[in-house]
Structure formats: C-alpha cells, structure tokens
Motif scaffolding. Structure first.
Motif, PDB file in Angstrom:
ATOM      1  N   LEU A   1       0.795  -1.220   0.000  1.00 20.33           N
ATOM      2  CA  LEU A   1       0.000   0.000   0.000  1.00 20.33           C
ATOM      3  C   LEU A   1       0.834   1.280   0.000  1.00 20.33           C
ATOM      4  O   LEU A   1       0.592   2.153  -0.841  1.00 20.33           O
ATOM      5  CB  LEU A   1      -0.956  -0.019   1.195  1.00 20.33           C
ATOM      6  N   PRO A   2       1.812   1.465   0.912  1.00 21.86           N
ATOM      7  CA  PRO A   2       2.594   2.704   0.870  1.00 21.86           C
ATOM      8  C   PRO A   2       3.297   2.919  -0.461  1.00 21.86           C
ATOM      9  O   PRO A   2       3.352   4.041  -0.962  1.00 21.86           O
ATOM     10  CB  PRO A   2       3.598   2.513   2.021  1.00 21.86           C
ATOM     11  N   ALA A   3       3.833   1.848  -1.045  1.00 18.40           N
ATOM     12  CA  ALA A   3       4.523   1.985  -2.325  1.00 18.40           C
ATOM     13  C   ALA A   3       3.556   2.419  -3.416  1.00 18.40           C
ATOM     14  O   ALA A   3       3.873   3.278  -4.242  1.00 18.40           O
ATOM     15  CB  ALA A   3       5.192   0.660  -2.702  1.00 18.40           C
ATOM     16  N   LEU A   4       2.350   1.846  -3.447  1.00 19.58           N
ATOM     17  CA  LEU A   4       1.354   2.218  -4.445  1.00 19.58           C
ATOM     18  C   LEU A   4       0.936   3.671  -4.276  1.00 19.58           C
ATOM     19  O   LEU A   4       0.880   4.433  -5.247  1.00 19.58           O
ATOM     20  CB  LEU A   4       0.131   1.300  -4.330  1.00 19.58           C
ATOM     21  N   LEU A   5       0.660   4.069  -3.033  1.00 13.83           N
ATOM     22  CA  LEU A   5       0.275   5.452  -2.782  1.00 13.83           C
ATOM     23  C   LEU A   5       1.383   6.420  -3.159  1.00 13.83           C
ATOM     24  O   LEU A   5       1.149   7.459  -3.781  1.00 13.83           O
ATOM     25  CB  LEU A   5      -0.098   5.630  -1.305  1.00 13.83           C
ATOM     26  N   ALA A   6       2.622   6.076  -2.779  1.00 16.42           N
ATOM     27  CA  ALA A   6       3.753   6.953  -3.078  1.00 16.42           C
ATOM     28  C   ALA A   6       3.959   7.102  -4.577  1.00 16.42           C
ATOM     29  O   ALA A   6       4.194   8.209  -5.076  1.00 16.42           O
ATOM     30  CB  ALA A   6       5.023   6.409  -2.415  1.00 16.42           C
ATOM     31  N   GLU A   7       3.870   5.986  -5.308  1.00 18.61           N
ATOM     32  CA  GLU A   7       4.077   6.049  -6.753  1.00 18.61           C
ATOM     33  C   GLU A   7       2.960   6.844  -7.427  1.00 18.61           C
ATOM     34  O   GLU A   7       3.210   7.649  -8.328  1.00 18.61           O
ATOM     35  CB  GLU A   7       4.155   4.644  -7.339  1.00 18.61           C
ATOM     36  N   ALA A   8       1.734   6.619  -6.979  1.00 21.38           N
ATOM     37  CA  ALA A   8       0.607   7.342  -7.568  1.00 21.38           C
ATOM     38  C   ALA A   8       0.695   8.835  -7.253  1.00 21.38           C
ATOM     39  O   ALA A   8       0.431   9.679  -8.109  1.00 21.38           O
ATOM     40  CB  ALA A   8      -0.714   6.764  -7.066  1.00 21.38           C
ATOM     41  N   GLU A   9       1.074   9.167  -6.005  1.00 22.35           N
ATOM     42  CA  GLU A   9       1.236  10.579  -5.625  1.00 22.35           C
ATOM     43  C   GLU A   9       2.333  11.240  -6.452  1.00 22.35           C
ATOM     44  O   GLU A   9       2.178  12.365  -6.929  1.00 22.35           O
ATOM     45  CB  GLU A   9       1.572  10.685  -4.129  1.00 22.35           C
ATOM     46  N   HIS A  10       3.443  10.542  -6.621  1.00 28.28           N
ATOM     47  CA  HIS A  10       4.550  11.088  -7.401  1.00 28.28           C
ATOM     48  C   HIS A  10       4.124  11.326  -8.848  1.00 28.28           C
ATOM     49  O   HIS A  10       4.435  12.368  -9.442  1.00 28.28           O
ATOM     50  CB  HIS A  10       5.743  10.131  -7.364  1.00 28.28           C
ATOM     51  N   LEU A  11       3.401  10.371  -9.414  1.00 25.63           N
ATOM     52  CA  LEU A  11       2.937  10.522 -10.788  1.00 25.63           C
ATOM     53  C   LEU A  11       1.967  11.690 -10.901  1.00 25.63           C
ATOM     54  O   LEU A  11       2.043  12.490 -11.846  1.00 25.63           O
ATOM     55  CB  LEU A  11       2.274   9.228 -11.254  1.00 25.63           C
ATOM     56  N   ALA A  12       1.063  11.806  -9.929  1.00 27.69           N
ATOM     57  CA  ALA A  12       0.074  12.886  -9.968  1.00 27.69           C
ATOM     58  C   ALA A  12       0.725  14.256  -9.838  1.00 27.69           C
ATOM     59  O   ALA A  12       0.291  15.218 -10.480  1.00 27.69           O
ATOM     60  CB  ALA A  12      -0.957  12.686  -8.861  1.00 27.69           C
TER      61      ALA A  12
ATOM     62  N   GLY B   1     -11.766  13.545  -0.532  1.00 29.39           N
ATOM     63  CA  GLY B   1     -10.907  13.495   0.641  1.00 29.39           C
ATOM     64  C   GLY B   1      -9.784  12.484   0.552  1.00 29.39           C
ATOM     65  O   GLY B   1      -9.850  11.511  -0.207  1.00 29.39           O
ATOM     66  N   ASP B   2      -8.746  12.715   1.344  1.00 28.89           N
ATOM     67  CA  ASP B   2      -7.580  11.831   1.358  1.00 28.89           C
ATOM     68  C   ASP B   2      -7.918  10.442   1.890  1.00 28.89           C
ATOM     69  O   ASP B   2      -7.317   9.448   1.464  1.00 28.89           O
ATOM     70  CB  ASP B   2      -6.465  12.454   2.205  1.00 28.89           C
ATOM     71  N   ALA B   3      -8.860  10.368   2.825  1.00 33.23           N
ATOM     72  CA  ALA B   3      -9.244   9.062   3.365  1.00 33.23           C
ATOM     73  C   ALA B   3      -9.844   8.186   2.263  1.00 33.23           C
ATOM     74  O   ALA B   3      -9.637   6.969   2.252  1.00 33.23           O
ATOM     75  CB  ALA B   3     -10.242   9.236   4.507  1.00 33.23           C
ATOM     76  N   GLN B   4     -10.553   8.812   1.347  1.00 35.73           N
ATOM     77  CA  GLN B   4     -11.134   8.073   0.236  1.00 35.73           C
ATOM     78  C   GLN B   4     -10.040   7.502  -0.665  1.00 35.73           C
ATOM     79  O   GLN B   4     -10.114   6.357  -1.121  1.00 35.73           O
ATOM     80  CB  GLN B   4     -12.049   9.000  -0.587  1.00 35.73           C
ATOM     81  N   ILE B   5      -9.002   8.279  -0.900  1.00 37.58           N
ATOM     82  CA  ILE B   5      -7.882   7.822  -1.727  1.00 37.58           C
ATOM     83  C   ILE B   5      -7.167   6.647  -1.057  1.00 37.58           C
ATOM     84  O   ILE B   5      -6.801   5.662  -1.719  1.00 37.58           O
ATOM     85  CB  ILE B   5      -6.899   8.970  -1.985  1.00 37.58           C
ATOM     86  N   THR B   6      -6.974   6.736   0.250  1.00 35.74           N
ATOM     87  CA  THR B   6      -6.314   5.649   0.975  1.00 35.74           C
ATOM     88  C   THR B   6      -7.139   4.365   0.905  1.00 35.74           C
ATOM     89  O   THR B   6      -6.606   3.277   0.679  1.00 35.74           O
ATOM     90  CB  THR B   6      -6.092   6.042   2.446  1.00 35.74           C
ATOM     91  N   GLN B   7      -8.449   4.502   1.093  1.00 34.98           N
ATOM     92  CA  GLN B   7      -9.311   3.333   1.010  1.00 34.98           C
ATOM     93  C   GLN B   7      -9.298   2.743  -0.398  1.00 34.98           C
ATOM     94  O   GLN B   7      -9.295   1.517  -0.581  1.00 34.98           O
ATOM     95  CB  GLN B   7     -10.745   3.718   1.404  1.00 34.98           C
TER      96      GLN B   7
END
Length: 289
Positions: free
Chosen positions: A18-29, A141-147
């Motif tokens: 999960l952290p890797a996916l979020l980090a990669e998606a955030e970086h791309l965005a 919201g950010d919680a929605q993105i995490t979920q």
C-alpha cells in the motif's frame, strides 16, 4: 482463534504494497500541475472565466464597471460553473493483469498506479471519486484515496476481469482500465448499460510489449496466469499473423464501442512512460460529449 503474532504478520503482509502504491501514484500525480478546475462554462462559481457584453436582463450590480470604462459597451464577468462530478473507476484486478515481460512493471501494477493517480488528480480538483460496484461510493478526501488504494491492492483469482456498472450514478463519469483480452461481451454490456444512464468516460487498454509483438517461435507452451488455460504448439511463429489480426480486431471493436457510447479509447504499453497515459486519462475524463 488466530494468534496475535500471526494476525500481525498477515496484516503487515497485506498492507506492505500500500505505501509503495500510494507513493508512486502521488509522485505521478504531482508531475501534472493542475489546480482547481471548473467545468469551462458559465454558471455558479468563484473563478473568473470571461467577459461578455451585458444583456438587458443583467442586474446593474453584475456589470464590471472597470472593464466597461475601457469601451463604449458594458461588460459582465462570467464565472466558471463549478459543480463536483462523480467519477467511478474500474481497474481490472484479474490474473491476466499480472503478466509482465523482462524488467517492465506488470500490467496490473501500471493499471493500479494510473487509476489511483487519476483519482488523486480528480480529488484535488474537487471531484468525488469512487470505485464501480458498491464497495466504495464516490466521495472526496484523502481518506477516500487511501481506502481506494487498499481495494486496488487486492487481486482476483480469475483469468480475466469484467467491468462492473453497479453504483454508477446517472450522468456521472467512469474509467475502465484493463487489458480487455477476455470475453468482450461483458465489456459491451457494461458500456451499453452505462450509456443508458448517461454515463460517459474512458477505456484504457494496458498491454505488455510482448503482447503487441508476439516474439515467439518454435515449441512454446502458452499458459494463462492462473494455469487454468494451456496451449502447446510446435510452431509458435505460425500463429503470429493470426494472433496480431485478432488483437487488431479487438482494438477496433473497443474503439467502435467507445465511439457508439460516447466514450474515449486508448492503448497504453507498460514499456512507455506512465505520464503520457495519465495526461490522456485526465483529458478524456474532462471532455464533455
């Protein structure tokens, strides 16, 4: 009863990607510099869009006297229409998406990152994002993105996935990301049902370069990712022309379906940079048809 240490180890294993996916998606965005966006037409909002000549029906208080002083006519400021949309994503999590060649990312990994990065951009732009089906209704919201990242990290144990249309709100937007190599009938049904509800969106087909090139020759055993399907041939090279013809026919069919239902269609290869696909996705979801 599950032992605490075992439960903790299992939870850690499940959450590790999960952290890797979020980090990669955030970086791309973050490579796409987009602020709050409107719907690019006049309406309720706070952002200036354009000046237009005042009409007899316009109240005197709506006239921009500073702009009007520079000409012989009176002008009114139009604001952008800014109403949050609901955008629902379906990202194929079936076994076929696990395929990868060489050091390239798997189709599933690229699909998850692109889907989540698109959701991040839309969330930042004030839209409500969610997943098709009923597991994650559209919210902000950010919680929605995490979920969403949690759910997208799951995998299905079937060879090919099928889009879901449950939970799609009338006149909302949708995004389907898949290799679209399975049965085409569920895709056709999903698009037609979506179109009946006034839903428009984008189809992004993700393929590995090997699936485009078919670099196989001689004795080859083709096995599906679950192992449920297998085909052995002594002359794989003889299958190349037929395979490429069928792949081209599948792309043509997807393009025709998109055109018929008012959607957009594109193909992305895992050997190409993800940013180009993200820009296309964002643009496709912004188009009004």
């Amino acid at each position: 009863m599950t032992a605490p240490l075992s439960l903790r180890a299992e939870a850690h294993s499940l959450s590790a990607p999960l952290p890797a996916l979020l980090a990669e998606a955030e970086h791309l965005a973050t490579t796409v510099l987009l602020g709050d966006h409107g719907r690019r037409r006049a309406g309720t909002g706070d952002t200036f869009w354009q000046y237009r000549p005042a009409q007899p029906t316009d109240a005197a208080r709506s006239i921009d006297w500073r702009r009007s002083a520079r000409s012989d006519a009176n002008f009114v400021q139009d604001k952008e229409w800014q109403i949050a949309q609901s955008i629902l994503l379906w990202v194929d999590q079936a076994a076929s998406m696990q395929f990868q060649s060489g050091d390239l990312p798997s189709k599933g990994a690229r699909a998850r990152v692109l889907g989540l990065a698109t959701a991040i951009l839309l969330n930042r732009g004030g839209e409500r994002v969610g997943l098709t089906g009923l597991r994650l209704p559209p919210r902000r919201g950010d919680a929605q993105i995490t979920q969403m990242a949690h759910i997208l990290s799951e995998q299905a144990d079937v060879d090919y996935g099928a889009p879901e249309v449950q939970g799609m709100l009338p006149h909302s937007r949708a995004l389907f990301i898949s290799d679209f190599l399975g049965d085409i009938a569920p895709v056709e049904d999903a698009l037609l049902r979506a179109a009946d509800r006034g839903v428009r969106g984008a189809l992004l087909q993700i393929l590995d370069p090997q699936e485009e090139e078919f670099p196989f020759d001689g004795r080859t055993v083709f096995t599906s990712m679950t192992g449920a399907l297998e085909h052995e041939t002594m002359k794989a090279g003889d299958l190349k022309a037929r395979y490429l013809d069928r792949l081209a026919a599948r792309k043509d069919r997807l393009m025709q379906l998109a055109r018929t239902t008012g959607w957009q269609f594109s193909t992305h290869h895992t050997g190409k940079p993800a940013i180009a696909a993200l820009l296309w996705l964002y643009s496709a979801l912004e188009r009004r048809t």
